[in-house]
Design an enzyme around this catalytic site. Structure first.
Site, PDB file in Angstrom:
ATOM      1  N   ASP A 113      -1.301  -2.977  -1.390  1.00 34.12           N
ATOM      2  CA  ASP A 113      -0.483  -3.940  -2.130  1.00 34.12           C
ATOM      3  C   ASP A 113      -0.166  -5.149  -1.258  1.00 34.12           C
ATOM      4  O   ASP A 113      -0.255  -6.301  -1.707  1.00 34.12           O
ATOM      5  CB  ASP A 113       0.807  -3.249  -2.580  1.00 34.12           C
ATOM      6  CG  ASP A 113       1.780  -4.209  -3.239  1.00 34.12           C
ATOM      7  OD1 ASP A 113       1.434  -4.781  -4.278  1.00 34.12           O
ATOM      8  OD2 ASP A 113       2.889  -4.379  -2.700  1.00 34.12           O
ATOM      9  N   GLU A 170      -5.498  -0.973  -5.556  1.00 34.92           N
ATOM     10  CA  GLU A 170      -4.728  -1.337  -4.371  1.00 34.92           C
ATOM     11  C   GLU A 170      -5.000  -0.374  -3.223  1.00 34.92           C
ATOM     12  O   GLU A 170      -5.120  -0.780  -2.057  1.00 34.92           O
ATOM     13  CB  GLU A 170      -3.232  -1.350  -4.694  1.00 34.92           C
ATOM     14  CG  GLU A 170      -2.799  -2.523  -5.556  1.00 34.92           C
ATOM     15  CD  GLU A 170      -1.310  -2.547  -5.804  1.00 34.92           C
ATOM     16  OE1 GLU A 170      -0.753  -3.656  -5.942  1.00 34.92           O
ATOM     17  OE2 GLU A 170      -0.692  -1.468  -5.874  1.00 34.92           O
TER      18      GLU A 170
END
Length: 215
Positions: free
Chosen positions: A37, A105
């Site tokens: 992320d 992610e």
């Protein structure tokens, strides 16, 4: 179909990135997702800074929010075929998008751990450059658009936002928001209260459009 042009030195990292907590409560992709992320966010921010040198921070922020959203991540994951490779427990229709986005992610986190930031950023830029270039004008924040509409249509009234209980893992909760205006309500979810509010505003704008409001 798009390709993930990266060869892992440690293939087990990719396997871990594609393992959802519902399939393995102990060995899953949550830690890699946490790293990925941050890698994605910085890489996309740097890409936008390079591509749109005349835009202000607010315009770049709106582009960034769209490009790192759950919807965009899930779309890229599907284009790469990752949706068919994820090890999951029970992937209900309502959770498919989130699970795919989280896995995407986690894959970026795995590339970062395996090959470093430059390797991860190169993959992200390759996948995201065309997405970033698709909108020559920065999108308007859905909260701003909703506020302008409601003030125009409802005698200067303002939308009301209600922050609901967060869901998901404690280290990376999903925030939930309900927005109400003009007799209608909609909810949205996101990795922050701000992104959840924007998602809720976007959902309400779509609902009002279906019901005939002049947006």
């Amino acid at each position: 179909m798009a390709k993930l042009n990266y060869t892992f030195k440690n293939p087990e990292l990719l396997e871990l990135a594609l393992t959802q907590s519902g399939a393995n409560a102990e060995h899953n992709n949550e830690r890699l997702e946490f790293v990925g992320d941050r890698v994605l966010g910085l890489s996309v921010a740097a890409l936008l800074y390079e591509m749109f040198p005349t835009e202000h921070e607010g315009e770049l922020a709106r582009r960034h929010a769209t490009l790192v959203s759950t919807e965009t991540l899930a779309r890229v994951a599907t284009q790469l075929g990752l949706d068919k490779k994820i090890h999951h427990g029970h992937m209900t229709a309502g959770r498919i998008q989130h699970i795919c986005a989280n896995a995407m992610e986690a894959v970026f986190g795995a590339i970062f751990i395996d090959g470093g930031f430059d390797a991860a950023r190169a993959i992200i830029v390759e996948l995201w450059r065309d997405l970033a270039a698709a909108d020559p004008i920065a999108p308007k924040d859905s909260k701003t658009a909703l506020q302008e509409l409601v003030q125009k249509m409802d005698n200067g009234a303002l939308p009301e936002y209600e922050y609901l209980e967060p869901t998901g893992a404690s280290h990376k909760p999903t925030f939930n928001v309900r927005v109400t205006a003009m007799g209608h309500s909609a909810t949205g979810a996101g990795t922050s209260k701000k992104s959840a509010s924007i998602a809720a505003a976007d959902a309400l704008l779509k609902k009002l459009a279906i019901d005939g409001a002049d947006i």
